[in-house]
Write an enzyme that holds these catalytic residues in place. Structure first.
Site, PDB file in Angstrom:
ATOM      1  N   ILE A  56      39.614  73.399  42.153  1.00 52.83           N
ATOM      2  CA  ILE A  56      40.895  73.584  41.473  1.00 52.83           C
ATOM      3  C   ILE A  56      41.217  74.881  40.841  1.00 52.83           C
ATOM      4  O   ILE A  56      40.116  75.391  40.354  1.00 52.83           O
ATOM      5  CB  ILE A  56      41.261  72.376  40.166  1.00 52.83           C
ATOM      6  CG1 ILE A  56      41.417  71.199  41.312  1.00 52.83           C
ATOM      7  CG2 ILE A  56      42.667  72.829  39.554  1.00 52.83           C
ATOM      8  CD1 ILE A  56      41.323  69.852  40.066  1.00 52.83           C
ATOM      9  N   CYS A  57      42.054  75.652  40.768  1.00 57.04           N
ATOM     10  CA  CYS A  57      42.349  76.893  40.259  1.00 57.04           C
ATOM     11  C   CYS A  57      41.429  77.924  40.715  1.00 57.04           C
ATOM     12  O   CYS A  57      41.356  78.287  41.739  1.00 57.04           O
ATOM     13  CB  CYS A  57      42.110  76.727  38.716  1.00 57.04           C
ATOM     14  SG  CYS A  57      42.665  78.178  37.521  1.00 57.04           S
ATOM     15  N   ILE A  58      40.359  78.501  39.959  1.00 55.68           N
ATOM     16  CA  ILE A  58      39.467  79.671  40.259  1.00 55.68           C
ATOM     17  C   ILE A  58      38.189  78.983  41.112  1.00 55.68           C
ATOM     18  O   ILE A  58      37.383  79.781  41.597  1.00 55.68           O
ATOM     19  CB  ILE A  58      39.131  80.482  39.211  1.00 55.68           C
ATOM     20  CG1 ILE A  58      38.264  81.458  39.438  1.00 55.68           C
ATOM     21  CG2 ILE A  58      38.124  79.585  38.310  1.00 55.68           C
ATOM     22  CD1 ILE A  58      39.361  82.736  40.306  1.00 55.68           C
ATOM     23  N   PRO A 115      37.699  77.417  43.804  1.00 57.01           N
ATOM     24  CA  PRO A 115      37.624  77.595  44.920  1.00 57.01           C
ATOM     25  C   PRO A 115      36.686  79.183  45.453  1.00 57.01           C
ATOM     26  O   PRO A 115      36.497  79.255  46.576  1.00 57.01           O
ATOM     27  CB  PRO A 115      39.199  77.822  45.678  1.00 57.01           C
ATOM     28  CG  PRO A 115      39.933  77.035  44.755  1.00 57.01           C
ATOM     29  CD  PRO A 115      39.187  77.245  43.496  1.00 57.01           C
ATOM     30  N   THR A 120      43.824  73.615  45.317  1.00 56.64           N
ATOM     31  CA  THR A 120      45.238  74.079  44.592  1.00 56.64           C
ATOM     32  C   THR A 120      45.026  74.995  43.604  1.00 56.64           C
ATOM     33  O   THR A 120      44.339  74.932  42.798  1.00 56.64           O
ATOM     34  CB  THR A 120      45.953  72.373  44.151  1.00 56.64           C
ATOM     35  OG1 THR A 120      47.327  72.648  43.813  1.00 56.64           O
ATOM     36  CG2 THR A 120      45.122  72.265  42.833  1.00 56.64           C
TER      37      THR A 120
END
Length: 218
Positions: free
Chosen positions: A136-138, A140, A191
């Site tokens: 999620i968010c950073i 990835p 996401t």
């Protein structure tokens, strides 16, 4: 039969740990889906401590990632070194700068990032076992370290961060905040959440979809 999910946290607070809204939305979506959850965090010092009122680094202050993560979990969090992939069906990692400062050093190293060895061993264990992973968010930005080159992921639409993700060997896919992306081959779901979200509803919508997708792949 309910799914059992490992959730990895990186502290408590957006600027130096796990993003609290993202963490709570993840835990809530899992609970609503009837999943069983165990949280884990590295037993190590944070990269630094940030005063969340001013946004400034608190010089001379130190905090432990595992201890801070316990704030979000009401104490129910274990040292990541104790995690056993065989006991779980899936892994989810909320964002916040802790993912880029404590789980990895992306915040300072960019595309040349390295990943906390205990977290990396666990995440790669899930990938090698063919079990789904949600980032999620950073989070990835750690895709290639976990899933290998060519894995597809999203951090949203920010060109600079997307370029850094591509420079690691991943394939970034633009994604709106209320949506998500699935790399079917890698069983990786991502996401943007607060990489793009302007409010809690937007972040929660994407996270709800990510959790649903991860559980469907498990």
């Amino acid at each position: 039969m309910s799914k059992k999910v490992a959730v990895v946290l990186s502290g408590s607070g957006v600027y130096d740990g796990s993003e609290i809204h993202e963490s709570v939305f993840t835990l809530l979506a899992l609970a609503e889906a009837g999943a069983e959850v165990q949280a884990f965090a590295p037993n190590c010092d944070q990269m630094h401590v940030v005063n969340h009122l001013t946004g400034e680094v608190a010089d001379g202050e130190t905090r432990n990632v595992l201890v801070e993560s316990a704030r979000i979990m009401r104490g129910n969090v274990l040292d990541i070194a104790q995690a056993n992939v065989e006991e779980f069906d899936a892994l989810i990692v909320p964002g916040g700068f802790g993912a880029a400062k404590n789980l990895s050093d992306f915040a300072v190293a960019g595309s040349g990032l390295t990943v906390n060895p205990d977290f990396l061993a666990l995440a790669k264990g899930f990938h090698d076992a063919g079990k789904p992973i949600g980032l999620i968010c950073i989070s990835p930005t750690m895709t290639v370290a976990i899933c290998g080159e060519g894995a597809e992921c999203t951090i949203g639409t920010d060109p600079e961060t997307a370029a850094a993700v591509n420079a690691t060997g991943a394939k970034h896919v633009d994604c709106e905040v209320t949506s998500f992306h699935v790399d079917e081959d890698k069983k990786l779901v991502t996401t943007p959440a607060y990489m793009l979200a302007s409010n809690m509803v937007e972040a929660k919508t994407g996270i709800d979809k990510l959790v649903s997708s991860v559980l469907s792949l498990a």
